[in-house]
Enzyme design. Structure first.
Site, PDB file in Angstrom:
ATOM      1  N   GLU A  53      62.853 -13.292  42.717  1.00 45.47           N
ATOM      2  CA  GLU A  53      63.795 -14.482  43.370  1.00 45.47           C
ATOM      3  C   GLU A  53      64.938 -13.977  44.308  1.00 45.47           C
ATOM      4  O   GLU A  53      65.310 -14.046  44.934  1.00 45.47           O
ATOM      5  CB  GLU A  53      64.449 -15.736  42.402  1.00 45.47           C
ATOM      6  CG  GLU A  53      63.344 -16.243  41.579  1.00 45.47           C
ATOM      7  CD  GLU A  53      63.011 -15.669  40.341  1.00 45.47           C
ATOM      8  OE1 GLU A  53      62.938 -14.351  40.196  1.00 45.47           O
ATOM      9  OE2 GLU A  53      62.756 -16.334  39.166  1.00 45.47           O
ATOM     10  N   SER A 169      23.786   9.918  30.671  1.00 44.25           N
ATOM     11  CA  SER A 169      24.333   8.530  31.199  1.00 44.25           C
ATOM     12  C   SER A 169      24.928   8.698  32.380  1.00 44.25           C
ATOM     13  O   SER A 169      25.724   7.949  33.106  1.00 44.25           O
ATOM     14  CB  SER A 169      25.413   7.983  30.271  1.00 44.25           C
ATOM     15  OG  SER A 169      26.608   9.093  30.127  1.00 44.25           O
ATOM     16  N   ASP A 201      31.280  13.230  26.436  1.00 44.21           N
ATOM     17  CA  ASP A 201      31.813  12.706  27.917  1.00 44.21           C
ATOM     18  C   ASP A 201      32.678  13.761  28.200  1.00 44.21           C
ATOM     19  O   ASP A 201      33.064  13.799  29.334  1.00 44.21           O
ATOM     20  CB  ASP A 201      32.087  11.468  28.114  1.00 44.21           C
ATOM     21  CG  ASP A 201      30.645  10.497  27.808  1.00 44.21           C
ATOM     22  OD1 ASP A 201      29.629  11.047  27.956  1.00 44.21           O
ATOM     23  OD2 ASP A 201      30.898   9.436  27.866  1.00 44.21           O
ATOM     24  N   ARG A 208      42.082   7.275  38.757  1.00 46.55           N
ATOM     25  CA  ARG A 208      42.198   7.767  40.179  1.00 46.55           C
ATOM     26  C   ARG A 208      41.934   6.992  41.197  1.00 46.55           C
ATOM     27  O   ARG A 208      40.698   6.736  41.640  1.00 46.55           O
ATOM     28  CB  ARG A 208      41.005   9.104  40.126  1.00 46.55           C
ATOM     29  CG  ARG A 208      41.393  10.196  39.459  1.00 46.55           C
ATOM     30  CD  ARG A 208      40.985  10.547  38.199  1.00 46.55           C
ATOM     31  NE  ARG A 208      39.516  10.487  38.135  1.00 46.55           N
ATOM     32  CZ  ARG A 208      38.904  10.399  37.099  1.00 46.55           C
ATOM     33  NH1 ARG A 208      39.615  10.164  35.554  1.00 46.55           N
ATOM     34  NH2 ARG A 208      37.432  10.380  37.001  1.00 46.55           N
ATOM     35  N   GLU A 292      37.468   1.641  26.352  1.00 44.98           N
ATOM     36  CA  GLU A 292      36.214   2.272  27.101  1.00 44.98           C
ATOM     37  C   GLU A 292      35.027   2.349  26.117  1.00 44.98           C
ATOM     38  O   GLU A 292      33.978   3.089  26.837  1.00 44.98           O
ATOM     39  CB  GLU A 292      36.334   3.370  27.984  1.00 44.98           C
ATOM     40  CG  GLU A 292      37.230   2.840  29.240  1.00 44.98           C
ATOM     41  CD  GLU A 292      36.806   3.666  30.414  1.00 44.98           C
ATOM     42  OE1 GLU A 292      35.893   4.322  30.451  1.00 44.98           O
ATOM     43  OE2 GLU A 292      37.682   3.455  31.518  1.00 44.98           O
ATOM     44  N   GLY A 294      33.216   4.411  22.619  1.00 49.14           N
ATOM     45  CA  GLY A 294      31.658   3.974  22.851  1.00 49.14           C
ATOM     46  C   GLY A 294      31.308   2.813  21.917  1.00 49.14           C
ATOM     47  O   GLY A 294      32.012   1.835  21.475  1.00 49.14           O
ATOM     48  N   ALA A 295      30.033   2.864  21.577  1.00 44.51           N
ATOM     49  CA  ALA A 295      29.664   1.794  20.753  1.00 44.51           C
ATOM     50  C   ALA A 295      29.977   1.542  19.416  1.00 44.51           C
ATOM     51  O   ALA A 295      30.062   0.176  19.122  1.00 44.51           O
ATOM     52  CB  ALA A 295      27.895   1.923  20.713  1.00 44.51           C
ATOM     53  N   HIS A 298      33.389  -0.187  20.173  1.00 45.89           N
ATOM     54  CA  HIS A 298      33.222  -1.778  20.525  1.00 45.89           C
ATOM     55  C   HIS A 298      32.570  -2.475  19.448  1.00 45.89           C
ATOM     56  O   HIS A 298      32.902  -3.615  19.428  1.00 45.89           O
ATOM     57  CB  HIS A 298      32.062  -1.664  21.651  1.00 45.89           C
ATOM     58  CG  HIS A 298      32.597  -1.468  23.027  1.00 45.89           C
ATOM     59  ND1 HIS A 298      33.982  -1.170  23.357  1.00 45.89           N
ATOM     60  CD2 HIS A 298      32.019  -1.363  24.346  1.00 45.89           C
ATOM     61  CE1 HIS A 298      34.382  -1.132  24.488  1.00 45.89           C
ATOM     62  NE2 HIS A 298      32.946  -0.986  25.162  1.00 45.89           N
ATOM     63  N   GLY A 299      31.796  -2.022  18.488  1.00 47.99           N
ATOM     64  CA  GLY A 299      31.054  -2.681  17.472  1.00 47.99           C
ATOM     65  C   GLY A 299      32.331  -3.156  16.405  1.00 47.99           C
ATOM     66  O   GLY A 299      32.195  -4.267  15.983  1.00 47.99           O
TER      67      GLY A 299
HETATM   68  N1  LIG Z   1      28.051   6.643  32.420  1.00 52.80           N
HETATM   69  C1  LIG Z   1      28.951   5.638  32.994  1.00 52.80           C
HETATM   70  C2  LIG Z   1      30.459   5.598  32.422  1.00 52.80           C
HETATM   71  N2  LIG Z   1      30.658   6.220  31.524  1.00 52.80           N
HETATM   72  C3  LIG Z   1      31.785   6.178  30.789  1.00 52.80           C
HETATM   73  C4  LIG Z   1      32.379   7.440  30.264  1.00 52.80           C
HETATM   74  O1  LIG Z   1      32.231   7.010  28.709  1.00 52.80           O
HETATM   75  C5  LIG Z   1      33.560   7.807  30.197  1.00 52.80           C
HETATM   76  O2  LIG Z   1      34.599   6.835  30.159  1.00 52.80           O
HETATM   77  C6  LIG Z   1      33.613   8.393  31.621  1.00 52.80           C
HETATM   78  O3  LIG Z   1      33.025   9.531  31.781  1.00 52.80           O
HETATM   79  C7  LIG Z   1      34.976   8.423  32.019  1.00 52.80           C
HETATM   80  O4  LIG Z   1      35.399   9.683  32.479  1.00 52.80           O
HETATM   81  P1  LIG Z   1      36.712   9.976  33.340  1.00 52.80           P
HETATM   82  O5  LIG Z   1      37.573   9.459  32.503  1.00 52.80           O
HETATM   83  O6  LIG Z   1      36.646   9.228  34.667  1.00 52.80           O
HETATM   84  O7  LIG Z   1      37.008  11.353  33.526  1.00 52.80           O
HETATM   85  N3  LIG Z   1      31.222   4.656  32.874  1.00 52.80           N
HETATM   86  C8  LIG Z   1      30.840   3.644  33.954  1.00 52.80           C
HETATM   87  O8  LIG Z   1      31.454   2.780  34.373  1.00 52.80           O
HETATM   88  N4  LIG Z   1      29.532   3.841  34.432  1.00 52.80           N
HETATM   89  C9  LIG Z   1      28.641   4.882  34.075  1.00 52.80           C
HETATM   90  O9  LIG Z   1      27.586   4.911  34.450  1.00 52.80           O
END
Ligand SMILES: Nc1c(/N=C/[C@H](O)[C@H](O)[C@H](O)COP(=O)(O)O)[nH]c(=O)[nH]c1=O
Length: 361
Positions: A53, A169, A201, A208, A292, A294-295, A298-299
């Site tokens: 405002e 992956s 990973d 970015r 983010e 992993g499994a 998330h679980g």
């Molecule tokens: N493998 C995949 C992903 N994979 C995600 C990974 O678990 C990890 O978060 C990434 O490598 C992130 O790396 P950085 O932080 O960007 O350097 N995430 C996606 O969205 N798609 C896919 O195919």
């Protein structure tokens, strides 16, 4: 002749533009109109800086007299880092105010509106209220619960896999979907992964976006402090990194991480409870958390039902394999009756992938 909905939508777009910049404050947009002309506009850009405002009223100058204000959140009535906007609205001679939604903070809800009404200003609330609540769902949740708003993110093949049986992956989803994730990283205070994701990973977990963006604080759930000392998130100095460990973690390694500028949050329990860490993160000012995976992680969030939205990217690929990992690990549920129901909020095509945003029912 533009109508009230048009101007409030404009104010909402101004608010959305600052998403990710204003935490722990809400995003707010304001538009001033007189004789069907826009004479001022503004958005709250950063906590501690002027509210929406104030920007709009400054832009309008003396034309503000007898104008109409469209604002996406009730003008504040308390002295925060800036004087109360409701007093400024009164002093400016604005004659009518549309407020999309009232302040969620029970301590101040409605007081700004009351003050303006007492001063003889016509106030209408609820115009595009649903949209105004959606744009600040993180802020509203955090104010009402005192806990971080949790988003779970996964990227899967059409058959729900996050990697092949050998763990490959890269990549499941395409470039557009992977870039889309960075907007959510920008909008959350912190990003969280399990130590297994760091080990497999070696992610940087930074934002970015084409024009930069804010890096979230990087958080690793790592009960036994197994994070590699050479991991990017330890050595790249791109963003703060916090490692949450159990009470039995190896204290020698702790010292090495502390020397590298990493924050070690050692719980007083041997294992990590999700509800427990959310309280710890809230005490440290985290209002939104982007998980983010992993499994296993998330679980755990699923089991404790500790999430407010789930963002799933689904790639047009079939990975197959009985042992290929799925996006939610852990013990799971025995019966469908225990399975939490969701509702699909938004479904979009992002490049060749589908993005589904779902919320608990
Ligand atoms: N493998 C995949 C992903 N994979 C995600 C990974 O678990 C990890 O978060 C990434 O490598 C992130 O790396 P950085 O932080 O960007 O350097 N995430 C996606 O969205 N798609 C896919 O195919």
């Amino acid at each position: 002749m533009m109508n009230d909905v048009y101007y409030m939508n404009f104010a909402l777009n101004l608010a959305r533009g600052a998403a990710g910049q204003t935490s722990p404050n809400p995003v707010v947009g304001a538009v001033l109109v007189k004789d069907n002309q826009i004479i001022g506009m503004g958005a709250h850009l950063k906590a501690g800086e002027p509210h929406a405002e104030v920007h709009a009223i400054r832009m309008a100058g003396e034309k503000v007299q007898d104008s109409t204000l469209y604002v996406t959140l009730e003008p504040c009535s308390h002295y925060g880092k800036t004087p109360p906007c409701s007093d400024l609205v009164i002093k400016s001679g604005i004659k009518k105010v549309f407020v999309a939604t009232t302040d969620p903070n029970p301590r101040v809800s409605g007081t700004g509106i009351e003050r303006m009404k007492k001063a003889g200003i016509e106030v209408e609330t609820g115009l595009l209220e649903e949209k105004a609540r959606e744009v600040n769902k993180v802020f509203f949740y955090n104010i009402q619960t005192g806990l971080p708003f949790v988003t779970l993110k996964s990227a899967v093949s059409l058959d729900g896999k996050t990697a092949t049986v050998t763990g490959d992956s890269m990549w499941i989803t395409g470039e557009e979907a992977r870039a889309d994730v960075h907007q959510f990283r920008h909008e959350h205070d912190a990003i969280l992964v399990g130590v297994n994701t760091v080990i497999t990973d070696n992610p940087s977990l930074t934002t970015r976006l084409p024009n930069g963006g804010k890096n979230p604080i990087r958080i690793v759930l790592d009960t036994h402090l197994r994070t590699p000392e050479k991991a990017k998130i330890i050595t790249d100095n791109e963003a703060p990194t916090w490692i949450i460990t159990g009470s039995n973690a190896d204290s020698d390694k702790e010292a090495a991480f502390r020397n590298a500028g990493v924050e070690i949050i050692k719980l007083n329990t041997p294992s990590i409870s999700i509800k427990g860490i959310l309280k710890v993160l809230a005490e440290r000012g985290i209002t939104s958390l982007f998980v983010e995976g992993g499994a296993e992680v998330h679980g755990s969030f699923l089991k404790e039902r500790a999430f407010q939205q789930i963002i799933t990217y689904i790639a047009p690929k079939l990975i197959g394999g009985k042992l290929a990992p799925a996006s939610f690990g852990g013990a799971g549920f025995d019966t469908m009756a225990e399975v939490p129901g969701l509702h699909f909020k938004k479904v979009d095509l992002i490049g060749k992938d589908v993005r589904i945003i779902a919320e608990p029912r």
